[in-house]
Write a protein that holds these residues in place. Structure first.
Motif, PDB file in Angstrom:
ATOM      1  N   PRO A  68      46.496-111.127  35.561  1.00  0.00           N
ATOM      2  CA  PRO A  68      46.472-111.695  34.220  1.00  0.00           C
ATOM      3  C   PRO A  68      47.015-110.721  33.205  1.00  0.00           C
ATOM      4  CG  PRO A  68      44.276-111.055  34.916  1.00  0.00           C
ATOM      5  CD  PRO A  68      45.167-110.901  36.090  1.00  0.00           C
ATOM      6  N   ALA A  69      47.688-111.290  32.202  1.00  0.00           N
ATOM      7  CA  ALA A  69      48.272-110.444  31.160  1.00  0.00           C
ATOM      8  C   ALA A  69      47.373-110.307  29.962  1.00  0.00           C
ATOM      9  CB  ALA A  69      49.622-111.017  30.727  1.00  0.00           C
ATOM     10  N   ALA A  70      46.374-111.179  29.858  1.00  0.00           N
ATOM     11  CA  ALA A  70      45.506-111.080  28.685  1.00  0.00           C
ATOM     12  C   ALA A  70      44.735-109.796  28.737  1.00  0.00           C
ATOM     13  CB  ALA A  70      44.544-112.264  28.649  1.00  0.00           C
ATOM     14  N   GLU A 672      34.846 -89.917  17.066  1.00  0.00           N
ATOM     15  CA  GLU A 672      33.926 -90.393  18.095  1.00  0.00           C
ATOM     16  C   GLU A 672      34.621 -90.296  19.450  1.00  0.00           C
ATOM     17  OE1 GLU A 672      32.552 -94.283  17.235  1.00  0.00           O
ATOM     18  OE2 GLU A 672      31.630 -93.734  15.318  1.00  0.00           O
ATOM     19  N   ASP A 673      33.947 -89.686  20.405  1.00  0.00           N
ATOM     20  CA  ASP A 673      34.509 -89.539  21.745  1.00  0.00           C
ATOM     21  C   ASP A 673      34.230 -90.796  22.559  1.00  0.00           C
ATOM     22  OD1 ASP A 673      35.379 -86.979  21.122  1.00  0.00           O
ATOM     23  OD2 ASP A 673      33.504 -86.054  21.813  1.00  0.00           O
ATOM     24  N   VAL A 674      35.272 -91.338  23.160  1.00  0.00           N
ATOM     25  CA  VAL A 674      35.173 -92.552  23.961  1.00  0.00           C
ATOM     26  C   VAL A 674      35.849 -92.298  25.298  1.00  0.00           C
ATOM     27  CG1 VAL A 674      35.783 -94.993  24.133  1.00  0.00           C
ATOM     28  CG2 VAL A 674      35.205 -94.015  21.907  1.00  0.00           C
ATOM     29  N   VAL A 675      35.221 -92.725  26.374  1.00  0.00           N
ATOM     30  CA  VAL A 675      35.808 -92.637  27.704  1.00  0.00           C
ATOM     31  C   VAL A 675      35.978 -94.057  28.235  1.00  0.00           C
ATOM     32  CG1 VAL A 675      35.601 -91.741  30.050  1.00  0.00           C
ATOM     33  CG2 VAL A 675      34.695 -90.415  28.123  1.00  0.00           C
ATOM     34  N   VAL A 676      37.218 -94.437  28.500  1.00  0.00           N
ATOM     35  CA  VAL A 676      37.522 -95.776  29.006  1.00  0.00           C
ATOM     36  C   VAL A 676      37.813 -95.667  30.499  1.00  0.00           C
ATOM     37  CG1 VAL A 676      39.003 -97.800  28.768  1.00  0.00           C
ATOM     38  CG2 VAL A 676      38.519 -96.356  26.773  1.00  0.00           C
ATOM     39  N   PRO A 677      37.033 -96.306  31.365  1.00  0.00           N
ATOM     40  CA  PRO A 677      37.289 -96.238  32.806  1.00  0.00           C
ATOM     41  C   PRO A 677      38.703 -96.728  33.141  1.00  0.00           C
ATOM     42  CG  PRO A 677      35.141 -97.214  32.376  1.00  0.00           C
ATOM     43  CD  PRO A 677      35.828 -97.099  31.051  1.00  0.00           C
ATOM     44  N   LYS A 678      39.219 -96.230  34.235  1.00  0.00           N
ATOM     45  CA  LYS A 678      40.594 -96.532  34.612  1.00  0.00           C
ATOM     46  C   LYS A 678      40.850 -98.030  34.708  1.00  0.00           C
ATOM     47  CE  LYS A 678      44.017 -95.510  38.227  1.00  0.00           C
ATOM     48  NZ  LYS A 678      44.280 -94.777  39.488  1.00  0.00           N
ATOM     49  N   GLU A 679      39.891 -98.781  35.261  1.00  0.00           N
ATOM     50  CA  GLU A 679      40.106-100.209  35.440  1.00  0.00           C
ATOM     51  C   GLU A 679      40.082-100.985  34.118  1.00  0.00           C
ATOM     52  OE1 GLU A 679      35.726 -99.303  36.165  1.00  0.00           O
ATOM     53  OE2 GLU A 679      37.689 -98.439  36.691  1.00  0.00           O
ATOM     54  N   ARG A 680      39.627-100.333  33.038  1.00  0.00           N
ATOM     55  CA  ARG A 680      39.552-101.011  31.749  1.00  0.00           C
ATOM     56  C   ARG A 680      40.686-100.629  30.811  1.00  0.00           C
ATOM     57  NH1 ARG A 680      37.793-104.843  29.713  1.00  0.00           N
ATOM     58  NH2 ARG A 680      37.032-103.867  27.809  1.00  0.00           N
ATOM     59  N   VAL A 681      41.472 -99.652  31.180  1.00  0.00           N
ATOM     60  CA  VAL A 681      42.504 -99.146  30.263  1.00  0.00           C
ATOM     61  C   VAL A 681      43.514-100.237  29.923  1.00  0.00           C
ATOM     62  CG1 VAL A 681      44.438 -97.551  30.048  1.00  0.00           C
ATOM     63  CG2 VAL A 681      42.245 -96.750  30.959  1.00  0.00           C
ATOM     64  N   GLU A 682      44.014-100.934  30.929  1.00  0.00           N
ATOM     65  CA  GLU A 682      45.066-101.925  30.697  1.00  0.00           C
ATOM     66  C   GLU A 682      44.587-103.043  29.780  1.00  0.00           C
ATOM     67  OE1 GLU A 682      48.042-104.906  33.231  1.00  0.00           O
ATOM     68  OE2 GLU A 682      46.613-103.589  34.261  1.00  0.00           O
ATOM     69  N   GLN A 683      43.321-103.404  29.872  1.00  0.00           N
ATOM     70  CA  GLN A 683      42.815-104.516  29.082  1.00  0.00           C
ATOM     71  C   GLN A 683      42.414-104.128  27.665  1.00  0.00           C
ATOM     72  OE1 GLN A 683      41.578-103.806  32.203  1.00  0.00           O
ATOM     73  NE2 GLN A 683      42.695-105.408  33.287  1.00  0.00           N
ATOM     74  N   SER A 684      42.049-102.880  27.428  1.00  0.00           N
ATOM     75  CA  SER A 684      41.416-102.557  26.144  1.00  0.00           C
ATOM     76  C   SER A 684      42.107-101.468  25.336  1.00  0.00           C
ATOM     77  CB  SER A 684      39.956-102.140  26.385  1.00  0.00           C
ATOM     78  OG  SER A 684      39.879-101.019  27.252  1.00  0.00           O
ATOM     79  N   VAL A 685      43.182-100.876  25.831  1.00  0.00           N
ATOM     80  CA  VAL A 685      43.846 -99.799  25.087  1.00  0.00           C
ATOM     81  C   VAL A 685      45.326-100.141  24.931  1.00  0.00           C
ATOM     82  CG1 VAL A 685      44.331 -97.327  24.945  1.00  0.00           C
ATOM     83  CG2 VAL A 685      42.221 -98.125  26.046  1.00  0.00           C
ATOM     84  N   ARG A 686      45.813-100.024  23.716  1.00  0.00           N
ATOM     85  CA  ARG A 686      47.227-100.192  23.414  1.00  0.00           C
ATOM     86  C   ARG A 686      47.715 -98.970  22.659  1.00  0.00           C
ATOM     87  NH1 ARG A 686      49.374-105.513  23.283  1.00  0.00           N
ATOM     88  NH2 ARG A 686      47.842-107.187  23.546  1.00  0.00           N
ATOM     89  N   HIS A 687      49.007 -98.745  22.674  1.00  0.00           N
ATOM     90  CA  HIS A 687      49.567 -97.731  21.795  1.00  0.00           C
ATOM     91  C   HIS A 687      49.401 -98.192  20.346  1.00  0.00           C
ATOM     92  CE1 HIS A 687      51.739 -96.241  25.469  1.00  0.00           C
ATOM     93  NE2 HIS A 687      51.317 -95.114  24.932  1.00  0.00           N
TER      94      HIS A 687
END
Length: 768
Positions: A68-70, A672-687
């Motif tokens: 999925p791309a969403a 604020e320090d945030v750690v995004v798990p690898k499996e969540r990066v594509e869904q929740s982080v953009r440039h």
């Protein structure tokens, strides 16, 4: 305004202009916190009777067999258990259901409106009343077996309580065995197996069995569209699958209501919903809606209308001839938004009808009000005497809420402010410190142990991560709450805020009514301004300089030429998409730092959409190549990249990449320090060098470059332009490729209407 001076580089060859994927695109909206209602969405299509046509969603992947791309969808957030703030809000909403239903049962019998209706509308109204009273629905409206008994609501609580992140994650993350069972069903139906975690989280216990029995339940996964669910159903059901299947009609009804919520509506009028169902190839729209109501998937409401217009009318005493003759509008909505809107109306009515806590002699309030000037004094006097006050104004008006908090602290009140995002929190904290320093009030004292200042974000306040904490009854431990960026409040967030306030507390909703509305459904601030149920104080502080003059004119529908001797406003004409990208990069990297003195890291690019030749994706790729080139070894990111992090749909936190390791992607979002798990990066982080206006709302930067490519002309509206241009503090560059469409949008394209019920719910509860 001035034109950009000669450049140091030649323009690159023009690139073909692609179709702009505007902020209204459903999949990207869920990912980035965009408000689909702002610019032509699938939800608006549902509202207008058109066929929703969102692109770039997880549903597309379901058809193609790809991932999925969403990005950042609600399903992903729930599946990963990484949205403690959102989960706290949702769990609290569910905990309120029993209390609200009990309160509704104790109310008087509703007015017998709608006697002028005939045909199916009259039958439907009769069926609705039968359902509400517990009787069996009439046969001609509801055919088939009676609905299964609804599951009981949780034990009611007086106020919503904060939920620990660990508890929220444990309660929402589906078990691996459940995910595996759903994966097998998806595989059998030809759907992408990567949808399994979202489907298991969205459908709950027994999701695999539910999908086998009713394949169209796949529509409950964010991003899936009816055509993809139809293909999944044909693969599982074979010859038993048909367009007239009542399971399909019921599921498409719920899906359309969800799309309407993405567009900002809390409910849809019955004719609009029926038309949208017909365009989705549902043979009998009436039966589909009736089935959804009978199964408890949707609720129906009847709101009295004025004879001369379509606006809801206030409810009057029963037993009059006028009540029997008054027409009604029939609306259909989802339970979660209906309960939230009713809870919000109850909470606001409690504040309006109650007397504020006696926290000091009236003479003390009058003394601090008399010492203030202009509309600041009006705000102080209004807050002294009322439980709910609305304050309107632009960026310059924030000095007035700051003065209010300072005065409240001098009077010994436990006063707090809440902003939409962390950038707004930082800015208002600095403003409050200046106000307290000028008045001689200490910025940190015993009232706020361990806190640098009494300013929090709305999400942090509700989750318990920020703010004063809760008292023994579960209410926020404060006397006064000032909510800034109030137009960004959706009905669910606003309901939680009002229900969280203790009796006798004061609530001030402050914001600029000209900016884009909330990402979630509702138009709370606009509805309250129109209802006029409480004092409204309009700031008389104009925006400073040429930028303030330009933005103020846009707010009233005028795109004025302004004198900008210090190059505060610069217009950069472009011919095509390739030139727009080239000139944008040149402005950020060279022209603005050289001519204005604002470095690239303090300059923000804003564009109408994510896709297209000049969307955020294309601009971010070009800006990364110039400002922070790297291989993008961790999901396309490198240390030093500017990003925007969306922990849940509707929230966008700008920040930077610090590093990446086995734990995930380490971010710094406003310290604020945030750690995004690898499996969540594509869904929740953009440039994040380039954002959309909805991602940028509630924040400001020293310099802003607004990009208006020719293929985005249809996405422009007055609120969009007002919001985008208003994000600049010192300098605004406009990369202009839409010719006259900009002036036309400012003059003729207001905010898209949203269907809500808050005014009609408030009217009978507010004492004269």
């Amino acid at each position: 305004m001035s034109t950009e001076p000669e450049t140091t580089e030649d323009a690159e060859p023009g690139a073909p202009t692609g179709g702009a994927e505007t902020e209204g695109a459903e999949g990207d909206a869920a990912a980035s916190g965009e408000a689909p209602a702002a610019e032509g969405t699938a939800g608006d299509a549902a509202a207008s009777g058109e066929v929703p046509a969102a692109e770039g969603t997880a549903g597309d992947a379901a058809a193609s067999g790809e991932a999925p791309a969403a990005e950042g969808t609600a399903g992903d957030a729930a599946a990963s258990g990484e949205a403690p703030a959102a989960e706290a809000e949702l769990r609290a909403q569910r905990a309120e259901r029993e209390r609200i239903e009990q309160r509704k049962a104790e109310k008087k019998t509703p007015i017998e409106a709608g006697t002028k209706l005939s045909g199916k509308a009259a039958d439907l109204l009769a069926a609705v009343r039968a359902v509400e009273s517990g009787e069996k629905p009439v046969a001609m409206v509801f055919e088939g077996p009676e609905p299964a008994p609804r599951r009981s609501a949780p034990e009611p609580v007086r106020r919503p309580q904060p939920v620990a992140a660990e508890a929220a994650a444990a309660s929402t993350a589906p078990a691996p065995s459940a995910v595996q069972a759903v994966r097998q069903v998806l595989s059998a139906g030809g759907a992408p197996e990567v949808l399994a975690p979202q489907a298991a989280a969205a459908l709950g216990e027994g999701a695999d069995e539910l999908l086998r029995a009713d394949p169209w339940q796949l529509l409950r996964v964010a991003g899936v569209r009816p055509e993809q669910a139809d293909g999944f159903a044909r693969a599982l059901l074979g010859s038993e699958c048909g367009p007239d299947d009542e399971r399909r009609g019921r599921a498409v009804t719920v899906w359309l209501l969800e799309q309407a919520a993405l567009a900002g509506h809390t409910a849809l009028e019955m004719p609009t919903l029926l038309a949208a169902l017909a365009q989705r190839a549902v043979p009998n729209p009436d039966s589909a809606v009736q089935d959804a109501i009978a199964e408890g998937d949707a609720l129906v409401f009847q709101d009295a209308l004025e004879e001369t217009g379509g606006a809801p009318a206030p409810v009057e005493e029963e037993g009059t001839d006028e009540d029997e003759e008054r027409p009604v509008r029939v609306l259909v909505g989802l339970e979660r938004y209906a309960l939230a809107e009713e809870s919000l109306a109850d909470g606001l009515a409690r504040l309006v009808n109650s007397v504020p806590k006696q926290d000091g002699p009236a003479e003390d309030w009058e003394r601090v009000a008399a010492a203030a000037q202009g509309s600041t004094g009006e705000l102080l006097r209004a807050v002294a005497a009322h439980g709910l006050v609305l304050h309107t104004g632009g960026e310059a008006s924030l000095t007035e809420p700051a003065a209010l908090l300072t005065a409240a602290h001098t009077l010994g009140l436990r006063a707090w402010a809440a902003t939409h995002g962390p950038i707004g929190r930082t800015r208002f904290t600095a403003l409050l410190h200046r106000s307290e320093t000028a008045s001689g009030t200490p910025s940190t004292d015993a009232r706020f142990p361990g806190a640098h200042s009494p300013v929090a974000t709305v999400a942090g306040l509700l989750s318990g991560a920020e703010g004063p904490g809760r008292d023994a009854d579960g209410a926020l431990d404060l006397d006064l709450l000032v909510v800034l960026d109030a137009p960004q409040l959706d009905v669910e967030t606003a309901a939680l805020l009002t229900e969280s306030l203790p009796d006798g507390a004061r609530l001030v909703l402050a914001g600029d009514p000209g900016v884009l509305w909330s990402v979630g459904p509702g138009r709370v601030f606009a509805d309250l301004l129109a209802a006029r149920i409480c004092p409204q104080v309009a700031s008389r502080q104009p925006g400073p300089g040429p930028l303030g003059e330009l933005v103020s004119g846009i707010g009233i529908g005028e795109l004025n030429q302004v004198e900008a001797p210090g190059k505060e406003v610069v217009i950069v004409p472009v011919r095509d998409a390739g030139e727009a990208v080239h000139r944008t990069v040149q402005l950020v990297v060279d022209s603005v730092p050289r001519a204005i003195g604002v470095p690239a890291e303090e300059t923000q690019v804003i564009t109408p959409g994510h896709g297209g030749a000049v969307g955020t994706r294309a601009l971010n790729a070009a800006l990364k190549e110039r400002l922070n080139p790297g291989p993008g070894r961790f999901g396309g990111f490198d240390p030093g990249d500017r990003i925007v992090y969306s922990p849940v749909p509707g929230r966008a936190l700008p920040g930077r990449v610090v590093k990446a390791d086995a734990e995930g992607l380490h971010l710094s979002c406003e310290s604020e320090d945030v750690v995004v798990p690898k499996e969540r990066v594509e869904q929740s982080v953009r440039h994040g060098w380039a954002l959309t206006a909805h991602q940028a709302v509630g924040s400001r930067w020293p310099a802003v470059v607004v990009v208006l490519p020719g293929d985005a002309a249809q996405a422009l509206s007055r609120p969009w332009v007002y919001t985008a241009f208003g994000r600049a503090d010192r300098h605004l560059s406009v990369v202009h490729g839409v010719e006259q469409a900009l002036a036309k949008a400012v003059a003729e394209v207001p905010a898209k209407p949203r269907t809500t019920r808050l005014p009609v719910l408030l009217a009978p509860q507010i004492s004269s």
